[in-house]
Every structure is written in structure tokens, then in C-alpha cells.
Enzyme design. Structure first.
Site, PDB file in Angstrom:
ATOM      1  N   ALA A 193       0.835  -1.217   0.000  1.00 53.22           N
ATOM      2  CA  ALA A 193       0.000   0.000   0.000  1.00 53.22           C
ATOM      3  C   ALA A 193       0.860   1.253   0.000  1.00 53.22           C
ATOM      4  CB  ALA A 193      -0.928   0.004   1.211  1.00 53.22           C
TER       5      ALA A 193
ATOM      6  N   TYR B 219       7.299  11.365  -0.484  1.00 49.89           N
ATOM      7  CA  TYR B 219       7.245   9.983  -0.953  1.00 49.89           C
ATOM      8  C   TYR B 219       8.651   9.379  -0.980  1.00 49.89           C
ATOM      9  CZ  TYR B 219       6.297   6.002  -4.053  1.00 49.89           C
ATOM     10  OH  TYR B 219       6.199   4.736  -4.592  1.00 49.89           O
TER      11      TYR B 219
ATOM     12  N   GLY C  21      11.350   0.982 -10.283  1.00 50.90           N
ATOM     13  CA  GLY C  21      11.384   2.302 -10.881  1.00 50.90           C
ATOM     14  C   GLY C  21      10.002   2.590 -11.444  1.00 50.90           C
TER      15      GLY C  21
END
Length: 249
Positions: A90, A155, A186
Site C-alpha cells: 500500500a 514519498y 522504478g
């Protein structure tokens, strides 16, 4: 896969990479709990894997809430007897300029990506250690390794923390039959990537990838399946990269 079928819980599995991971685990013969903030979407995704509910179930789970992991663990042990695999997938990605990130935004992104991984590792790490067996795979990110190029600093920072947590839990749990590893993708060819990253920025990022294309989420899922296998007992504290050559070490 070697050994017997296992029970796996995948967070953020209603779609995207999490849904792909859950499907790959299910195809290997595992029973899979697809968890998500969106309980209805999780149930729908699980029904697509197994309409009978015998080998796939959708559950509501807010990774920011440690008690939610405890509840999911108890529900799955009641349903299937034991849990063997946790995939902390998640995530919450937000593209924001560094100096425009508010404290609220930073906390929200870190809360899902880093705190959620910590809660999952803590709850299931203790449970697996008690059972004497377990596999934890955390989904990190290239952003946590290179500081991020197409995502926000919050993030990138959170995913860097995920890589570190992986090592910390791996070291602690290794003597008790539990492996903890990370996969670091990536940019992937996923709807969420196309939806959240501006087209011009995504084109620039893709052009920088030595292999010249976005990643295949199915391959990332295969990496998770391999790290979750019974015979993956000599790999722990590792971070496997899948970034098309954007980051080499």
C-alpha cells in the site's frame, strides 16, 4: 514454488501493482487476502481471482492503523488457520514541489508509505516469529534510492525509510525463521503512474531510462513471489531493484 501452498496478505491490492502481486501469488497456488482502504474494490478483485472465496478474499485494511493489521491477522487465522506471507504494498504518491509540501501533506504521505510498512512488519513479524516461519516483502521505490525524480520529497523520504526498516526487521527476525526483503521498482507501466505524473514529466523520465521503457509490473510481482517462496530462506535484508537501469549499484 517449493513446499506447500501458503496464505498471503497483500496491502493496497484492489488494483495496480498490489492487484498484480496478489494475482501472481494466487496463480502459484497460495490463498490470498487482498486488502485495501476500499473494501468493495478489494472484494471485487478477490472475486475475480476466486468467485467462491475459498482461496481469495477481499478485506478492508487501513495501513495507518496498527490495530487493523491485528484484526486482519486474526480474521485470516480464523479463516485459513495460519498466515505465512505479508506484502507491504500500500502506498500514497503525490507530486508536489519541494517547498510547497505542507506539514499535513508530508504526514499523510509518510503515514501510509512508512508508518504502514512499520505497522505491518511489527504485527506480522511478531506473529511469524512465534510461528517460526514467515516471509515479509516490502515494496520500496527507486525514489527512496535516488531522491525521486517524478514524485514528491515526502514519498521519496518515506520509501527510503522503507528500505531501512527492511534491514532492521530482517536483522531482528532472522534467527526466528522470518525473512524480510524489499523490492524497489522504478517507474512502472501502471494506470496510477499515467494518472498522477504529468505526461511531459513522464515522457522525460522514460527518455532517461537506459532500457527506454517503463517497467513491467508483472515482473515486479514475480520478484515478490520468488522472495516469498519457501526456498528463499537464504535471502533477507535485501533490496532487489527493477528500474530499467536508472539506478545502478
Amino acid at each position: 514454488m517449493t513446499g506447500t501452498a501458503r496464505v498471503a496478505l497483500v496491502t493496497g491490492a484492489a488494483g495496480g501493482l498490489g492487484g498484480c502481486i496478489a494475482a501472481r501469488l494466487h496463480a502459484q497456488g497460495h490463498k490470498v487476502a487482498l486488502t485495501d482502504l476500499d473494501a468493495e474494490a478489494a472484494a471485487k478483485a478477490a472475486a475475480e481471482l476466486d468467485p467462491t472465496g475459498e482461496s481469495a478474499v477481499g478485506l478492508a485494511l487501513d495501513v495507518r492503523d496498527k490495530d487493523a493489521f491485528v484484526q486482519a491477522r486474526d480474521e485470516l487465522t480464523a479463516r485459513w488457520g495460519q498466515v505465512h506471507i505479508l506484502v507491504n504494498n500500500a502506498g500514497h504518491s503525490k507530486v508536489e514541489s519541494l517547498m510547497d509540501i505542507t506539514p499535513e501533506s508530508f504526514t499523510a504521505v509518510v503515514g501510509t508509505n512508512l508508518n504502514g510498512t512499520f505497522h505491518g512488519c511489527q504485527v506480522f513479524g511478531a506473529y511469524f516469529a512465534e510461528q517460526g516461519y514467515g516471509r515479509i516483502v516490502n515494496i520500496a521505490s527507486l525514489a527512496g534510492q535516488n531522491g525521486g525524480t517524478a514524485t514528491g520529497a515526502h514519498y521519496a523520504a518515506a520509501k527510503g525509510g522503507v528500505a531501512t526498516l527492511t534491514k532492521v526487521f530482517a536483522r531482528d527476525l532472522a534467527p526466528r525463521g522470518v525473512t524480510v526483503n524489499a523490492v524497489s521498482p522504478g517507474p512502472q507501466d501502471l494506470p496510477v503512474v499515467h494518472r498522477t505524473v504529468p505526461a511531459e514529466k513522464l515522457a522525460q523520465t522514460t527518455a532517461m531510462i537506459p532500457l527506454g521503457r517503463l517497467g513491467r509490473p508483472e515482473f515486479v510481482a514475480d520478484m515478490v513471489v520468488l522472495l516469498s517462496a519457501d526456498h528463499a530462506d537464504s535471502v533477507t535484508g535485501a533490496c532487489w531493484d527493477a528500474n530499467g537501469g536508472l539506478y545502478m549499484r
